[in-house]
Design an enzyme around this catalytic site. Structure first.
Site, PDB file in Angstrom:
ATOM      1  N   ASP A 136       0.970  -1.286  -0.202  1.00 29.88           N
ATOM      2  CA  ASP A 136       0.194  -0.065  -0.232  1.00 29.88           C
ATOM      3  C   ASP A 136       0.664   1.649  -0.342  1.00 29.88           C
ATOM      4  O   ASP A 136       2.004   0.954   0.557  1.00 29.88           O
ATOM      5  CB  ASP A 136      -0.912  -0.166   1.097  1.00 29.88           C
ATOM      6  CG  ASP A 136      -2.153   0.763   0.705  1.00 29.88           C
ATOM      7  OD1 ASP A 136      -2.483   1.601   0.019  1.00 29.88           O
ATOM      8  OD2 ASP A 136      -2.455   1.279   2.195  1.00 29.88           O
ATOM      9  N   ASP A 183      -6.939  -2.743   3.226  1.00 26.02           N
ATOM     10  CA  ASP A 183      -6.504  -3.842   2.819  1.00 26.02           C
ATOM     11  C   ASP A 183      -6.732  -5.042   3.417  1.00 26.02           C
ATOM     12  O   ASP A 183      -5.898  -6.341   2.777  1.00 26.02           O
ATOM     13  CB  ASP A 183      -5.057  -3.439   2.953  1.00 26.02           C
ATOM     14  CG  ASP A 183      -4.723  -2.462   3.221  1.00 26.02           C
ATOM     15  OD1 ASP A 183      -4.670  -1.832   1.554  1.00 26.02           O
ATOM     16  OD2 ASP A 183      -4.059  -1.140   3.137  1.00 26.02           O
ATOM     17  N   ASP A 193      -2.583  -0.798   5.828  1.00 19.83           N
ATOM     18  CA  ASP A 193      -2.837  -0.688   7.431  1.00 19.83           C
ATOM     19  C   ASP A 193      -3.851  -0.128   7.157  1.00 19.83           C
ATOM     20  O   ASP A 193      -4.944   0.046   8.639  1.00 19.83           O
ATOM     21  CB  ASP A 193      -1.594   0.579   7.705  1.00 19.83           C
ATOM     22  CG  ASP A 193      -1.697   1.836   6.611  1.00 19.83           C
ATOM     23  OD1 ASP A 193      -2.604   1.219   5.967  1.00 19.83           O
ATOM     24  OD2 ASP A 193      -1.314   2.965   6.872  1.00 19.83           O
TER      25      ASP A 193
END
Length: 908
Positions: free
Chosen positions: A331, A641, A637
């Site tokens: 990410d 996700d 996080d």
């Protein structure tokens, strides 16, 4: 009303949504109707899924092919009243089961964590009155009033907004709060761009809004993520896949050999009882009983090592998986970047400045053309920074050693850039107290504040906003000396274009002096005659340690890909700064919608940057990479996700900024949110896999040798040189005291210079398989030969068997030193580099003396004392085995070096 679930609410006018949900904009739902809907739709909560109970988890520890054989062997042995043998066999099974159960005691709690994110209160309109209720009581059709600080209780279609901004980073990956508007949007608008919607569990950071609830509980976007987590299959790791495959092959091989042994013995006229015990001995000998326990303990040691390097492992096999990782899908927000907006460029007085430092920590310098400048000698620069400091509603605070922003992240970045030059927030705000303000409104695109500086000083208005809006209000600018100058609009637009090309978000600043005594501020006051002060360009910057970690990953043959919900231009800029391959080639979520699953496999493999991606698309990308044979690590996080974290071969969550949902879905949590810790964890993972391979290469020759000894005895028609209970003694004691010491071997040099291990490659390569076969044959010759020799020399059967057992133990002990490296000499590694190994060897020798000479042990294990001559012969076999393996390694190493030289000569 059930048929309305899943409608594209963002595409419908607000009035139509109110009609469809049979609600009233002014009064909300009637109390009885709200009660009926509560009963019909149930609570606004995510449905938890019941996990496996402790008893089931314990019983599943026995659900392994090799354990089946041991359980059957132990049960039948007990039925034949061989109580000692049966107790030892079943005891080994129970020890393995308990170790596995203890390590798997933590159940997955991702669904509960998601439910926890929705426990809050909401302000609703019912029967014309405002009520504060639990979010669990919210129903479809409720009119909900939102204000700064509220957590959105359900998915809502907004129909009234007043400068409302919502932080959706945990859901979409957007790095800054989103301005919401009630306007109707296109049907195919992506989740991150639905500006007229507010989603459950997101946070209102600014302004106010009113909307109607269109989905609750499992039907919300966060509820769909919960369903994705529940339905996502958690993959086996490469190690568990290989061990499972190896176990099934071994299972059928052992059963076939045991059956052949039994039949051959019967044909030779031996009793069924003796042949059954021989078959049990073969099965027990061929099964590496110590492997499950040793593998678990070795991985647990790896967990402890990783914890010291700020990586907490939630699932043991994740340790080994890290070492096999071929692709890391990261990410952007909070993982590769700081998740803290930072000013990087400033235009003031016609000059361009660079701002160093990253994040909210007010440490950094102002540079011009590469050299440090004193901002106090640049009046125009100071005015631009002062505007950002005073036209600001946020605070910069230090909490527990970390700098945080209370308020809007963009305003926080402006505070930090000002403080870096020595401006003090408290002093500036005291010197220029605010009298009035015009808050930021999306339709006006600016914020203005009125300040006074004393009795003789005229008031001053500072304005910040979009470049176009501010330029329309300005008639002049400041030069580098802070004096009025002509406004150069073209220069400003060029600077804006260059900043935007670097992924920077640009704000413009202006000021205007106003007559003394003015106490109020209105839009006409700032409509014209303003002086342009400058631009500040900001971005959520990459972590410097992440840049180095990405480089190290590339060196180790691991590809890094960015999968984010943020904008394509921002993603491309960050990708370039952190050093990803081909950062300009960005594939968006909209493009992914039009790509078939088959095409996606190639697209995912060759692309490094994906932007505006939804949770389902993250999941598709991980699956596409796995379809290409990659071992995928996914970092993240946010709530968005979690499904991909669970699906990936290893999910890595951030410990500080990560949501509970992400942490519970992940296999590993980084306590410092540092991408660099992943590289460290990969290094540890490779070391652990090396040590596991060393253990397997060390232990399997023993099992092969034991099996060959039993087969040789049956086919030769002689008594067994070793009994089942003696085999278990060899396997379990040596596995714990000798083999397990390999888990403490330090990492070999150059471990991060080699490419990732091919996931399709077996644990035992052809070279290692050949070495295993050589040692197995040497054990057969040594144990069977010395057993027959002792009998010829007049020894009792118990004494001869004791010699055979000691051959196995001593050969394993000497061979252990060969296995400290699979390619290098044990002396090149540093003979005493692993002191625990010598401790294990000492204890093993003491136990072996007890096995040989202690009467109680003689009774339990059918052993007997032996003389010095026997020990001499045992030692000779052990030294010969170690020497043969050493020579084999030396020959292979010399051939590899010769081949490398030939390749270098060809390349020249």
């Amino acid at each position: 009303m059930e048929t309305l679930i899943g409608k594209h609410w963002h595409h419908l006018p607000a009035d139509e949504v109110l009609d469809l949900l049979e609600s009233d904009q002014e009064k909300g739902l009637d109390l009885l109707e709200a009660d009926n809907r509560q009963k019909h739709f149930g609570p606004n909560a995510i449905t938890g899924k019941k996990g496996q109970g402790p008893l089931l988890r314990f019983l599943l520890q026995f659900h392994q092919p090799l354990i089946y054989i041991l359980v059957v062997a132990g049960t039948v042995t007990a039925f034949l009243q061989e109580w000692v043998d049966a107790s030892v066999i079943l005891g080994v099974v129970l020890v393995n089961a308990f170790i596995g159960f203890i390590q798997e005691a933590k159940a997955v709690k991702a669904i509960e964590a998601l439910a926890g994110t929705m426990t809050t209160e909401a302000t609703v309109l019912r029967a014309g009155e405002k009520q504060r209720i639990s979010s669990a009581e919210v129903v479809p059709g409720d009119i909900v009033l939102l204000q700064s600080g509220d957590k959105v209780p359900a998915d809502m279609r907004l129909f009234q907004t007043r400068d409302i901004q919502i932080d959706e980073s945990a859901l979409t990956g957007e790095s800054v709060p989103v301005d919401k508007k009630p306007d109707v949007l296109d049907h195919d608008t992506g989740l991150a761009d639905r500006l007229n919607m507010a989603y459950a569990s997101t946070l209102v950071t600014y302004g106010q809004g009113v909307g109607i609830v269109v989905a609750i509980g499992d039907k919300t976007e966060v509820g769909r993520i919960s369903e994705l987590i529940s339905s996502t299959e958690a993959l086996e790791t490469p190690l568990t896949r290989k061990i499972a495959r190896f176990s099934h092959i071994l299972l059928w091989t052992i059963l076939a050999l045991a059956a052949v042994t039994f039949v051959v013995g019967l044909i030779r006229g031996q009793s069924a009882f003796d042949m059954f015990m021989a078959a049990v001995a073969l099965a027990v000998g061929a099964i590496p009983e110590g492997l499950p326990a040793a593998m678990t303990i070795t991985l647990a040691i790896g967990v402890a090592r990783m914890a010291r390097r700020r990586a907490i492992i939630r699932k043991l096999t994740a340790v080994e998986t890290l070492g096999s990782t071929t692709v890391i899908c990261s990410d952007k927000t909070g993982t590769l970047t700081e998740n803290q907006m930072t000013v990087q460029e400033i235009l003031a007085g016609g000059e361009r400045f660079e701002v160093t430092g990253a994040g909210y920590a007010p440490s950094g310098r102002i540079l011009k053309k590469g050299g440090t400048v004193d901002a106090h000698n640049s009046p125009a620069l100071m005015e631009c920074l002062k505007a950002g400091l005073l036209c600001n509603d946020s605070l910069l605070l230090e909490k527990e050693g970390r700098w945080v922003v209370q308020g809007d992240p963009t305003e926080g970045a402006l505070l930090v850039s000002a403080v870096k030059t020595g401006l003090d927030m408290a002093t500036a705000r005291k010197e220029f107290p605010r009298i009035d303000a015009i808050p930021f409104e999306s339709q006006h695109q600016y914020m203005a504040t009125l300040h006074v500086g004393g009795t003789d000083t005229p008031g001053v208005v500072y304005v910040k906003g979009s470049v176009e809006t501010i330029l329309e209000k300005c008639v002049s600018s400041l030069d580098s000396a802070g004096q009025p100058a002509e406004l150069d609009v073209e220069q400003i637009h060029r600077a804006v274009e260059e900043m935007a090309a670097n992924g920077l978000r640009v704000l413009a600043f202006a000021k205007k002096e106003i007559k003394q005594g003015t106490t109020g501020l209105s839009h006409p006051d700032v409509a014209s005659d303003m002086t342009f002060l400058g631009l500040q360009g900001m971005i959520d910057p990459p972590r410097q340690e992440a840049v180095l970690a990405v480089q190290r990953c590339h060196t180790a043959g691991i590809r890094v890909k960015m999968i984010t919900g943020d904008h394509a231009l921002t993603a491309s800029s960050i990708a370039q700064q952190v050093g990803l391959h081909n950062p300009s080639n960005v594939v968006t979520g909209k493009a992914l919608m039009e790509i078939s699953d088959r095409e996606l496999i190639d697209v995912a493999d060759r692309t490094s940057v994906f932007a505006r991606v939804t949770p389902e698309q993250k999941l598709r990308l991980v699956e596409a990479l796995q379809a290409k044979g990659n071992v995928v690590a996914m970092t993240g996080d946010g709530v968005n996700d979690a499904p991909a974290l669970k699906r990936a071969d290893i999910g890595v969550a951030m410990g500080i900024t990560g949501t509970d949902v992400a942490k519970e879905a992940a296999d590993m949590v980084l306590t410092d949110d540092n991408f660099a810790s992943i590289e460290a964890a990969v290094e540890e993972g490779r070391g652990i896999f090396d040590n596991l391979t060393k253990f397997i290469v060390w232990t399997l020759p023993t099992n092969l040798g034991e099996g060959l000894v039993i087969l040789a005895a049956i086919f030769a028609g002689v008594m067994l040189p070793i009994l089942p209970v003696q085999i278990l003694w060899i396997n379990m004691t040596t596995a714990v005291l000798l083999g397990l010491m390999l888990a403490f071997e330090p990492k070999e040099p150059g471990i991060m210079m080699r490419p990732p291990r091919d996931p399709r490659m077996p644990i035992l390569t052809g070279v290692l398989g050949w070495r295993l076969f050589i040692v197995g044959l040497l054990l057969l010759g040594g144990a069977f030969g010395l057993f027959e020799w002792e009998l010829m020399m007049g020894a009792t059967v118990a004494e001869a068997r004791t010699v055979a057992v000691n051959v196995f133990v001593l050969v394993e002990l000497f061979y252990l030193f060969n296995c400290r490296s699979l390619t290098q000499s044990m002396f090149r590694l540093g003979f005493f580099a692993n002191p625990l190994l010598f401790g294990g060897v000492t204890i093993m020798l003491v136990l072996q003396m007890m096995f040989t000479y202690l009467p109680a042990m003689n009774l339990m294990f059918h052993s007997a004392p032996i003389g010095f001559g026997s020990w001499g012969r045992i030692l000779a076999v052990s030294v010969i085995t170690s020497f043969v393996v050493g020579v084999e390694k030396w020959l292979r190493r010399r051939n590899m070096e010769r081949h490398s030289v030939q390749l270098e000569n060809l390349n020249r």
